[in-house]
Design a protein around this motif. Structure first.
Motif, PDB file in Angstrom:
ATOM      1  N   ALA A 150      -2.319 -55.958 -43.995  1.00 31.05           N
ATOM      2  CA  ALA A 150      -1.110 -56.938 -43.782  1.00 31.05           C
ATOM      3  C   ALA A 150      -0.069 -56.196 -44.763  1.00 31.05           C
ATOM      4  CB  ALA A 150      -1.427 -58.238 -44.106  1.00 31.05           C
ATOM      5  N   ASP A 151       0.924 -56.202 -44.239  1.00 31.10           N
ATOM      6  CA  ASP A 151       2.382 -55.535 -44.754  1.00 31.10           C
ATOM      7  C   ASP A 151       3.591 -56.524 -44.713  1.00 31.10           C
ATOM      8  OD1 ASP A 151       4.233 -54.305 -46.164  1.00 31.10           O
ATOM      9  OD2 ASP A 151       3.817 -52.316 -45.285  1.00 31.10           O
ATOM     10  N   ARG A 152       4.180 -56.956 -45.635  1.00 33.00           N
ATOM     11  CA  ARG A 152       5.067 -57.937 -45.681  1.00 33.00           C
ATOM     12  C   ARG A 152       6.554 -56.985 -45.191  1.00 33.00           C
ATOM     13  NH1 ARG A 152       5.272 -57.330 -51.653  1.00 33.00           N
ATOM     14  NH2 ARG A 152       4.293 -59.474 -51.454  1.00 33.00           N
ATOM     15  N   GLN A 153       6.508 -55.788 -45.138  1.00 35.30           N
ATOM     16  CA  GLN A 153       7.661 -55.078 -44.630  1.00 35.30           C
ATOM     17  C   GLN A 153       7.578 -55.041 -42.751  1.00 35.30           C
ATOM     18  OE1 GLN A 153      10.124 -53.978 -46.319  1.00 35.30           O
ATOM     19  NE2 GLN A 153       9.175 -54.509 -48.233  1.00 35.30           N
ATOM     20  N   MET A 154       6.478 -55.493 -42.426  1.00 31.36           N
ATOM     21  CA  MET A 154       6.197 -55.521 -40.885  1.00 31.36           C
ATOM     22  C   MET A 154       6.757 -56.677 -40.524  1.00 31.36           C
ATOM     23  SD  MET A 154       5.533 -52.429 -40.399  1.00 31.36           S
ATOM     24  CE  MET A 154       4.778 -52.454 -38.814  1.00 31.36           C
ATOM     25  N   LYS A 155       7.527 -56.799 -39.328  1.00 30.90           N
ATOM     26  CA  LYS A 155       7.851 -58.493 -38.912  1.00 30.90           C
ATOM     27  C   LYS A 155       7.360 -58.468 -37.512  1.00 30.90           C
ATOM     28  CE  LYS A 155       9.792 -59.086 -42.709  1.00 30.90           C
ATOM     29  NZ  LYS A 155       9.137 -59.923 -43.875  1.00 30.90           N
ATOM     30  N   SER A 156       6.960 -57.281 -36.614  1.00 24.58           N
ATOM     31  CA  SER A 156       6.628 -57.448 -35.475  1.00 24.58           C
ATOM     32  C   SER A 156       5.462 -56.527 -35.103  1.00 24.58           C
ATOM     33  CB  SER A 156       7.815 -56.969 -34.544  1.00 24.58           C
ATOM     34  OG  SER A 156       7.493 -57.074 -33.431  1.00 24.58           O
ATOM     35  N   LEU A 157       4.913 -56.584 -34.037  1.00 27.11           N
ATOM     36  CA  LEU A 157       3.575 -56.055 -33.711  1.00 27.11           C
ATOM     37  C   LEU A 157       4.113 -54.790 -32.749  1.00 27.11           C
ATOM     38  CD1 LEU A 157       1.020 -58.622 -33.091  1.00 27.11           C
ATOM     39  CD2 LEU A 157       1.007 -57.204 -34.843  1.00 27.11           C
TER      40      LEU A 157
ATOM     41  N   VAL B 157      -3.880 -49.695 -40.224  1.00 25.60           N
ATOM     42  CA  VAL B 157      -2.957 -49.976 -39.285  1.00 25.60           C
ATOM     43  C   VAL B 157      -1.995 -51.213 -39.806  1.00 25.60           C
ATOM     44  CG1 VAL B 157      -2.620 -50.947 -36.804  1.00 25.60           C
ATOM     45  CG2 VAL B 157      -4.305 -49.074 -37.331  1.00 25.60           C
ATOM     46  N   LYS B 158      -0.830 -51.058 -40.131  1.00 22.72           N
ATOM     47  CA  LYS B 158      -0.244 -51.996 -40.860  1.00 22.72           C
ATOM     48  C   LYS B 158       0.300 -53.052 -39.572  1.00 22.72           C
ATOM     49  CE  LYS B 158       2.017 -49.083 -44.378  1.00 22.72           C
ATOM     50  NZ  LYS B 158       2.985 -48.629 -45.149  1.00 22.72           N
ATOM     51  N   VAL B 159       0.025 -54.314 -40.045  1.00 20.57           N
ATOM     52  CA  VAL B 159       0.448 -55.309 -39.273  1.00 20.57           C
ATOM     53  C   VAL B 159       1.290 -56.371 -40.103  1.00 20.57           C
ATOM     54  CG1 VAL B 159      -1.647 -55.060 -37.858  1.00 20.57           C
ATOM     55  CG2 VAL B 159      -1.806 -56.590 -39.879  1.00 20.57           C
ATOM     56  N   PRO B 160       2.121 -57.489 -39.483  1.00 19.97           N
ATOM     57  CA  PRO B 160       2.709 -58.295 -40.320  1.00 19.97           C
ATOM     58  C   PRO B 160       1.853 -59.335 -40.793  1.00 19.97           C
ATOM     59  CG  PRO B 160       3.659 -58.002 -38.039  1.00 19.97           C
ATOM     60  CD  PRO B 160       2.348 -57.262 -38.080  1.00 19.97           C
ATOM     61  N   VAL B 161       2.217 -59.888 -41.761  1.00 20.31           N
ATOM     62  CA  VAL B 161       1.741 -61.142 -42.578  1.00 20.31           C
ATOM     63  C   VAL B 161       1.430 -62.285 -41.796  1.00 20.31           C
ATOM     64  CG1 VAL B 161       1.634 -62.571 -44.739  1.00 20.31           C
ATOM     65  CG2 VAL B 161       2.335 -60.154 -45.098  1.00 20.31           C
ATOM     66  N   GLY B 162       0.569 -62.927 -41.613  1.00 18.30           N
ATOM     67  CA  GLY B 162       0.246 -63.952 -40.578  1.00 18.30           C
ATOM     68  C   GLY B 162      -0.085 -63.664 -39.128  1.00 18.30           C
ATOM     69  N   THR B 163      -1.135 -62.449 -39.036  1.00 16.93           N
ATOM     70  CA  THR B 163      -1.467 -62.049 -38.071  1.00 16.93           C
ATOM     71  C   THR B 163      -2.908 -62.445 -37.834  1.00 16.93           C
ATOM     72  OG1 THR B 163      -0.294 -59.827 -38.071  1.00 16.93           O
ATOM     73  CG2 THR B 163      -2.300 -59.642 -36.529  1.00 16.93           C
TER      74      THR B 163
ATOM     75  N   HIS C 263      -7.555 -58.518 -29.768  1.00 22.90           N
ATOM     76  CA  HIS C 263      -6.158 -59.310 -29.628  1.00 22.90           C
ATOM     77  C   HIS C 263      -5.336 -59.627 -30.987  1.00 22.90           C
ATOM     78  CE1 HIS C 263      -6.968 -59.550 -25.243  1.00 22.90           C
ATOM     79  NE2 HIS C 263      -8.256 -59.453 -25.679  1.00 22.90           N
ATOM     80  N   LEU C 264      -4.311 -59.107 -31.039  1.00 30.21           N
ATOM     81  CA  LEU C 264      -3.438 -59.380 -32.364  1.00 30.21           C
ATOM     82  C   LEU C 264      -2.404 -60.292 -31.951  1.00 30.21           C
ATOM     83  CD1 LEU C 264      -3.198 -55.756 -33.989  1.00 30.21           C
ATOM     84  CD2 LEU C 264      -5.245 -57.569 -34.170  1.00 30.21           C
ATOM     85  N   GLU C 265      -2.300 -61.330 -32.743  1.00 31.78           N
ATOM     86  CA  GLU C 265      -1.074 -62.525 -32.337  1.00 31.78           C
ATOM     87  C   GLU C 265      -0.793 -62.931 -33.546  1.00 31.78           C
ATOM     88  OE1 GLU C 265      -1.428 -66.872 -30.538  1.00 31.78           O
ATOM     89  OE2 GLU C 265      -2.992 -65.438 -29.765  1.00 31.78           O
ATOM     90  N   LEU C 266       0.729 -63.052 -33.552  1.00 24.67           N
ATOM     91  CA  LEU C 266       1.320 -63.436 -35.014  1.00 24.67           C
ATOM     92  C   LEU C 266       1.625 -65.026 -34.994  1.00 24.67           C
ATOM     93  CD1 LEU C 266       4.299 -61.144 -35.414  1.00 24.67           C
ATOM     94  CD2 LEU C 266       2.442 -61.737 -36.984  1.00 24.67           C
ATOM     95  N   LYS C 267       1.118 -65.601 -35.726  1.00 23.70           N
ATOM     96  CA  LYS C 267       1.286 -67.174 -36.243  1.00 23.70           C
ATOM     97  C   LYS C 267       2.845 -67.563 -36.224  1.00 23.70           C
ATOM     98  CE  LYS C 267      -1.251 -67.778 -39.736  1.00 23.70           C
ATOM     99  NZ  LYS C 267      -2.268 -68.414 -40.692  1.00 23.70           N
ATOM    100  N   THR C 268       3.508 -66.562 -36.969  1.00 26.98           N
ATOM    101  CA  THR C 268       4.879 -66.759 -37.136  1.00 26.98           C
ATOM    102  C   THR C 268       5.953 -66.011 -36.495  1.00 26.98           C
ATOM    103  OG1 THR C 268       4.311 -67.674 -39.661  1.00 26.98           O
ATOM    104  CG2 THR C 268       6.741 -67.152 -39.128  1.00 26.98           C
ATOM    105  N   THR C 269       6.405 -66.560 -35.846  1.00 28.11           N
ATOM    106  CA  THR C 269       7.816 -65.893 -34.799  1.00 28.11           C
ATOM    107  C   THR C 269       9.008 -65.680 -35.808  1.00 28.11           C
ATOM    108  OG1 THR C 269       6.849 -66.129 -32.938  1.00 28.11           O
ATOM    109  CG2 THR C 269       9.014 -65.617 -32.808  1.00 28.11           C
TER     110      THR C 269
END
Length: 430
Positions: A142-149, A179-185, A242-248
């Motif tokens: 998880a990386d706070r700089q990432m905002k989208s998948l 693999v960097k993913v947004p926080v809340g994935t 399956h990766l899914e963001l909780k926060t849009t």
């Protein structure tokens, strides 16, 4: 005698047509190097041969390249600065991706070594094949700089381990692939949540690498003093996640197609969703950032337009409603120029309630768009009579009354931050 090519060039330079063959600067030098009378007899060629060879010497690419500097327009290089190519808005557009299917495979382990030690005065030194290295893992971080998948690829393969060597040398382990993913994935496998990355720097091993093989040194025993057995490396773990963001985003623009949501997002942020003079609907969500003077940033999502029956998965209703569910507060965008705009507001709330109970009751504000039209001014007081929510009339096209929306948007964001802090949770920051 001259080679055929030099004879032709010399003949052209000596027959008086030098100015038609060579540029002016070369023609002048050719006239100086070769007198006009030199073309009548080849006997006069010998004294001027070095000058002609210097003038017409072939370049690296086979062409005639001058070995002198010149200011001639035909010989000088084009020194104009290259202009940057204009990039269209379609290439600049970045869609917001909050769902991604990923296949991950761990690295394969290295095979075991097979060798026997042999050196002077120690011919039968025994087996010395080392073990292979382990394969590398595939790790989600998880990386706070990432905002989208959007930057997550559909397939990842871990690095393989190296093979075992002689003299009991073990193979190197394969490096881990992050693999960097947004926080809340959310990480799901077969519909079940296997990981929830909620903190910056949190990691989850998506696929383990295979173990390295054993060399023949591993199988040495009192019963078998010269083993020839060695094992290959094991394959890495393979999974489909399956990766899914909780926060849009903090706020979501909710409305029917052609209500002006994309135009409004372009007016209040730097996002570039597609807009045009003809009616069409957005198919992919866009997220724009509204920046304030105190460096606070509020994320606003342009949710694709809903239709009646979206809760029954008509069109792409479920996918659109999933985006709305993750927003902290809602901005209902209503077209004031249509007849009975309050019916649009009622239909939107009905679709949200049918999808999830209480979704339409989140902190909200009603935005009456297209106030610059005459019919919109007539419908504005009627809309206020049919709803108890706050109504902000504006025009995304002309920018009229956008300041009121930005101020109220900040009020909703501050209320959300206070609510999260009172619960002991950290609010989502962009």
């Amino acid at each position: 005698m001259l080679p055929p090519r030099w004879a032709v060039l010399a003949g052209q330079a000596l027959t008086g047509v030098t100015s038609a063959v060579l540029p002016p600067c070369r023609a002048v030098l050719a006239g100086r190097a070769l007198p006009a009378a030199g073309g009548a007899a080849l006997g006069g060629w010998s004294p001027w041969r070095p000058a002609l060879l210097l003038l017409l010497r072939p370049g690296p690419a086979g062409g005639r390249q001058p070995t002198f500097s010149t200011s001639c327009a035909r010989c000088s290089k084009n020194r104009r600065l290259r202009q940057k190519r204009v990039i269209s808005e379609r290439k600049l557009t970045r869609y917001f991706v909050d769902h991604r299917k990923v296949r991950v495979v761990g690295g394969q382990g290295g095979g075991g070594g097979h060798s026997f030690h042999s050196e002077p005065r120690k011919i039968f030194g025994g087996p010395d094949g080392g073990n292979g290295g382990d394969g590398g893992h595939v790790i989600l971080k998880a990386d706070r700089q990432m905002k989208s998948l959007s930057s997550v690829l559909p397939f990842y393969q871990g690095f393989h381990g190296e093979k075992g060597g002689r003299k009991n040398c073990y193979g190197a382990n394969g490096a881990c692939m992050y693999v960097k993913v947004p926080v809340g994935t959310l990480v799901k496998e077969d519909g079940k949540v296997v990981a929830d990355l909620t903190q910056h720097g949190e990691e989850y091993v998506a696929a383990y690498g295979g173990a390295g093989g054993k060399g023949n040194r591993f199988f040495l025993s009192n019963e078998n003093r010269a083993p020839t057995l060695f094992t290959p490396g094991e394959p890495g773990q393979e999974r489909v996640l399956h990766l899914e963001l909780k926060t849009t985003a903090h706020a979501g623009l909710v409305g029917f197609p052609n209500a002006g949501k994309s135009s409004l997002l372009r007016a209040i942020s730097n996002a570039k969703p597609a807009v045009a003079a003809y009616p069409f609907t957005t198919l992919n969500p866009h997220v724009g950032i509204v920046r304030y003077q105190d460096y606070e940033q509020v994320a606003v999502a342009d949710i694709p337009g809903l239709i009646k029956g979206a809760h029954q998965n008509r069109g792409l209703g479920m996918a659109f409603l999933r985006h709305i569910e993750r927003c902290r507060f809602l901005l209902y965008v209503v077209d004031l120029s249509v007849s009975q705009p309050w019916m649009q507001l009622q239909d939107l709330k009905y679709e949200l309630e049918q999808y999830k109970k209480g979704l339409s009751e989140r902190p909200r504000v009603v935005i009456g768009n297209k106030i610059d039209l005459a019919q919109s001014r007539i419908n504005l007081p009627l809309l206020k009579e049919h709803t108890d929510d706050r109504v902000i009339a504006l025009s995304a096209l002309t920018g009229h009354n956008l300041e009121e929306l930005l101020l109220h948007l900040r009020e909703l964001y501050d209320a959300y931050v206070k609510t999260e802090q009172s619960r002991g949770q950290s609010p989502v920051k962009w």
